[in-house]
Design a protein around this motif. Structure first.
Motif, PDB file in Angstrom:
ATOM      1  N   ILE A   1     -10.196  13.433  40.838  1.00  0.00           N
ATOM      2  CA  ILE A   1     -10.323  14.446  41.881  1.00  0.00           C
ATOM      3  C   ILE A   1      -9.383  15.594  41.538  1.00  0.00           C
ATOM      4  O   ILE A   1      -8.170  15.411  41.471  1.00  0.00           O
ATOM      5  N   THR A   2      -9.959  16.761  41.291  1.00  0.00           N
ATOM      6  CA  THR A   2      -9.176  17.963  41.039  1.00  0.00           C
ATOM      7  C   THR A   2      -9.244  18.816  42.297  1.00  0.00           C
ATOM      8  O   THR A   2     -10.336  19.097  42.796  1.00  0.00           O
ATOM      9  N   ALA A   3      -8.089  19.171  42.816  1.00  0.00           N
ATOM     10  CA  ALA A   3      -8.037  19.936  44.060  1.00  0.00           C
ATOM     11  C   ALA A   3      -6.840  20.879  44.006  1.00  0.00           C
ATOM     12  O   ALA A   3      -5.918  20.681  43.214  1.00  0.00           O
ATOM     13  N   PRO A   4      -6.853  21.906  44.853  1.00  0.00           N
ATOM     14  CA  PRO A   4      -5.691  22.794  44.913  1.00  0.00           C
ATOM     15  C   PRO A   4      -4.414  22.002  45.201  1.00  0.00           C
ATOM     16  O   PRO A   4      -4.453  20.947  45.835  1.00  0.00           O
ATOM     17  N   ASN A   5      -3.304  22.528  44.751  1.00  0.00           N
ATOM     18  CA  ASN A   5      -2.017  21.832  44.859  1.00  0.00           C
ATOM     19  C   ASN A   5      -1.646  21.429  46.278  1.00  0.00           C
ATOM     20  O   ASN A   5      -0.980  20.428  46.479  1.00  0.00           O
ATOM     21  N   ASP A   6      -2.067  22.208  47.279  1.00  0.00           N
ATOM     22  CA  ASP A   6      -1.648  21.913  48.641  1.00  0.00           C
ATOM     23  C   ASP A   6      -2.612  20.995  49.393  1.00  0.00           C
ATOM     24  O   ASP A   6      -2.385  20.678  50.551  1.00  0.00           O
ATOM     25  N   PHE A   7      -3.687  20.541  48.760  1.00  0.00           N
ATOM     26  CA  PHE A   7      -4.635  19.634  49.408  1.00  0.00           C
ATOM     27  C   PHE A   7      -4.089  18.220  49.386  1.00  0.00           C
ATOM     28  O   PHE A   7      -3.657  17.731  48.351  1.00  0.00           O
ATOM     29  N   GLU A   8      -4.124  17.559  50.542  1.00  0.00           N
ATOM     30  CA  GLU A   8      -3.748  16.154  50.596  1.00  0.00           C
ATOM     31  C   GLU A   8      -5.013  15.320  50.444  1.00  0.00           C
ATOM     32  O   GLU A   8      -6.064  15.676  50.967  1.00  0.00           O
ATOM     33  N   ILE A   9      -4.895  14.218  49.731  1.00  0.00           N
ATOM     34  CA  ILE A   9      -6.005  13.291  49.528  1.00  0.00           C
ATOM     35  C   ILE A   9      -5.607  11.968  50.146  1.00  0.00           C
ATOM     36  O   ILE A   9      -4.524  11.453  49.887  1.00  0.00           O
ATOM     37  N   SER A  10      -6.490  11.415  50.985  1.00  0.00           N
ATOM     38  CA  SER A  10      -6.213  10.115  51.587  1.00  0.00           C
ATOM     39  C   SER A  10      -7.459   9.250  51.465  1.00  0.00           C
ATOM     40  O   SER A  10      -8.567   9.743  51.280  1.00  0.00           O
ATOM     41  N   THR A  11      -7.270   7.953  51.570  1.00  0.00           N
ATOM     42  CA  THR A  11      -8.384   7.026  51.449  1.00  0.00           C
ATOM     43  C   THR A  11      -8.509   6.190  52.710  1.00  0.00           C
ATOM     44  O   THR A  11      -7.587   6.118  53.517  1.00  0.00           O
ATOM     45  N   SER A  12      -9.657   5.526  52.836  1.00  0.00           N
ATOM     46  CA  SER A  12      -9.889   4.697  54.015  1.00  0.00           C
ATOM     47  C   SER A  12      -8.938   3.515  54.076  1.00  0.00           C
ATOM     48  O   SER A  12      -8.752   2.925  55.121  1.00  0.00           O
TER      49      SER A  12
ATOM     50  N   PRO B   1     -10.641  30.002  45.463  1.00  0.00           N
ATOM     51  CA  PRO B   1      -9.574  29.215  44.852  1.00  0.00           C
ATOM     52  C   PRO B   1      -9.443  27.815  45.442  1.00  0.00           C
ATOM     53  O   PRO B   1      -8.550  27.081  45.060  1.00  0.00           O
ATOM     54  N   GLU B   2     -10.323  27.422  46.347  1.00  0.00           N
ATOM     55  CA  GLU B   2     -10.196  26.107  46.980  1.00  0.00           C
ATOM     56  C   GLU B   2     -11.280  25.149  46.501  1.00  0.00           C
ATOM     57  O   GLU B   2     -11.787  24.336  47.254  1.00  0.00           O
ATOM     58  N   LYS B   3     -11.603  25.222  45.224  1.00  0.00           N
ATOM     59  CA  LYS B   3     -12.633  24.389  44.647  1.00  0.00           C
ATOM     60  C   LYS B   3     -12.110  22.972  44.409  1.00  0.00           C
ATOM     61  O   LYS B   3     -10.979  22.777  43.956  1.00  0.00           O
ATOM     62  N   ILE B   4     -12.955  21.993  44.720  1.00  0.00           N
ATOM     63  CA  ILE B   4     -12.644  20.584  44.469  1.00  0.00           C
ATOM     64  C   ILE B   4     -13.628  20.095  43.417  1.00  0.00           C
ATOM     65  O   ILE B   4     -14.826  20.353  43.511  1.00  0.00           O
ATOM     66  N   ILE B   5     -13.133  19.401  42.406  1.00  0.00           N
ATOM     67  CA  ILE B   5     -13.993  18.837  41.373  1.00  0.00           C
ATOM     68  C   ILE B   5     -13.890  17.323  41.470  1.00  0.00           C
ATOM     69  O   ILE B   5     -12.799  16.759  41.414  1.00  0.00           O
ATOM     70  N   LEU B   6     -15.028  16.678  41.631  1.00  0.00           N
ATOM     71  CA  LEU B   6     -15.101  15.227  41.737  1.00  0.00           C
ATOM     72  C   LEU B   6     -15.786  14.715  40.477  1.00  0.00           C
ATOM     73  O   LEU B   6     -16.922  15.098  40.185  1.00  0.00           O
ATOM     74  N   GLU B   7     -15.102  13.887  39.694  1.00  0.00           N
ATOM     75  CA  GLU B   7     -15.635  13.402  38.424  1.00  0.00           C
ATOM     76  C   GLU B   7     -15.716  11.885  38.422  1.00  0.00           C
ATOM     77  O   GLU B   7     -14.772  11.210  38.805  1.00  0.00           O
ATOM     78  N   HIS B   8     -16.855  11.368  37.984  1.00  0.00           N
ATOM     79  CA  HIS B   8     -17.080   9.923  37.890  1.00  0.00           C
ATOM     80  C   HIS B   8     -16.671   9.460  36.491  1.00  0.00           C
ATOM     81  O   HIS B   8     -17.220   9.922  35.494  1.00  0.00           O
ATOM     82  N   PHE B   9     -15.694   8.553  36.421  1.00  0.00           N
ATOM     83  CA  PHE B   9     -15.206   8.046  35.145  1.00  0.00           C
ATOM     84  C   PHE B   9     -15.764   6.669  34.801  1.00  0.00           C
ATOM     85  O   PHE B   9     -15.375   6.078  33.810  1.00  0.00           O
ATOM     86  N   GLY B  10     -16.630   6.129  35.622  1.00  0.00           N
ATOM     87  CA  GLY B  10     -17.211   4.814  35.361  1.00  0.00           C
ATOM     88  C   GLY B  10     -16.837   3.828  36.448  1.00  0.00           C
ATOM     89  O   GLY B  10     -16.114   4.145  37.384  1.00  0.00           O
TER      90      GLY B  10
ATOM     91  N   VAL C   1     -23.640  10.037  36.885  1.00  0.00           N
ATOM     92  CA  VAL C   1     -23.358   9.024  35.881  1.00  0.00           C
ATOM     93  C   VAL C   1     -21.996   9.345  35.284  1.00  0.00           C
ATOM     94  O   VAL C   1     -21.438  10.425  35.522  1.00  0.00           O
ATOM     95  N   LYS C   2     -21.460   8.425  34.517  1.00  0.00           N
ATOM     96  CA  LYS C   2     -20.124   8.587  33.941  1.00  0.00           C
ATOM     97  C   LYS C   2     -19.999   9.939  33.238  1.00  0.00           C
ATOM     98  O   LYS C   2     -20.845  10.318  32.446  1.00  0.00           O
ATOM     99  N   GLY C   3     -18.932  10.656  33.579  1.00  0.00           N
ATOM    100  CA  GLY C   3     -18.646  11.938  32.960  1.00  0.00           C
ATOM    101  C   GLY C   3     -19.224  13.139  33.692  1.00  0.00           C
ATOM    102  O   GLY C   3     -18.852  14.273  33.399  1.00  0.00           O
ATOM    103  N   GLU C   4     -20.125  12.925  34.636  1.00  0.00           N
ATOM    104  CA  GLU C   4     -20.700  14.049  35.374  1.00  0.00           C
ATOM    105  C   GLU C   4     -19.827  14.414  36.566  1.00  0.00           C
ATOM    106  O   GLU C   4     -19.169  13.555  37.145  1.00  0.00           O
ATOM    107  N   ARG C   5     -19.870  15.695  36.934  1.00  0.00           N
ATOM    108  CA  ARG C   5     -18.991  16.207  37.987  1.00  0.00           C
ATOM    109  C   ARG C   5     -19.785  16.849  39.120  1.00  0.00           C
ATOM    110  O   ARG C   5     -20.876  17.356  38.927  1.00  0.00           O
ATOM    111  N   LEU C   6     -19.144  16.849  40.288  1.00  0.00           N
ATOM    112  CA  LEU C   6     -19.621  17.593  41.447  1.00  0.00           C
ATOM    113  C   LEU C   6     -18.590  18.658  41.768  1.00  0.00           C
ATOM    114  O   LEU C   6     -17.381  18.401  41.681  1.00  0.00           O
ATOM    115  N   ILE C   7     -19.055  19.835  42.138  1.00  0.00           N
ATOM    116  CA  ILE C   7     -18.176  20.932  42.522  1.00  0.00           C
ATOM    117  C   ILE C   7     -18.350  21.132  44.026  1.00  0.00           C
ATOM    118  O   ILE C   7     -19.463  21.360  44.508  1.00  0.00           O
ATOM    119  N   ILE C   8     -17.254  21.049  44.757  1.00  0.00           N
ATOM    120  CA  ILE C   8     -17.278  21.205  46.209  1.00  0.00           C
ATOM    121  C   ILE C   8     -16.452  22.437  46.548  1.00  0.00           C
ATOM    122  O   ILE C   8     -15.258  22.496  46.251  1.00  0.00           O
TER     123      ILE C   8
END
Length: 122
Positions: free
Chosen positions: A42-53, A18-27, A7-14
């Motif tokens: 999406i919080t990720a290490p500086n060198d991680f690339e993020i791409s979408t479909s 030092p390579e932790k990814i935090i996924l947070e739902h903002f609504g 739900v809004k405000g809750e997070r998942l830790i993946i």
């Protein structure tokens, strides 16, 4: 694929430091055409690339303030139900569906990568 809801405000830790990814739902919101747009952090290490479909490539750019102990930077992104977000080389997150105030995420990651609801870590 692991399916979890937040739900809004809750997070998942993946993963783990030092390579932790935090996924947070903002609504989410319903657009004029009836599609549902989900706001993610999406919080990720500086060198991680993020791409979408839909072909957007980025790296997290917003630096956390100094009293936040998490590493990396945060990317705020709006995506639709059915979109996938690829984080780094081995993690992908499907924005599967919404129900009430919940958003369901489908997470694909190698078996050795831990996926936890944040409240279970405290």
């Amino acid at each position: 694929m692991l399916k979890l809801n937040r739900v809004k405000g809750e997070r998942l830790i993946i993963g783990e430091d030092p390579e932790k990814i935090i996924l947070e739902h903002f609504g989410y919101s319903i657009k004029d055409d009836g599609s549902i747009e989900i706001m993610l952090g999406i919080t990720a290490p500086n060198d991680f690339e993020i791409s979408t479909s839909s072909g957007i490539y980025s790296k997290p750019t917003q630096q956390h303030n100094s009293n936040d102990r998490r590493q990396g930077k945060k990317l705020l992104i709006a995506r639709n139900v059915g979109d996938k977000v690829h984080i780094g080389e081995s993690v992908s997150v499907l924005l599967a569906e919404t129900a009430g105030s919940k958003v369901f995420f489908g997470i694909d990651a190698p078996r050795h990568i831990r996926i936890m609801r944040e409240e279970l870590l405290t």
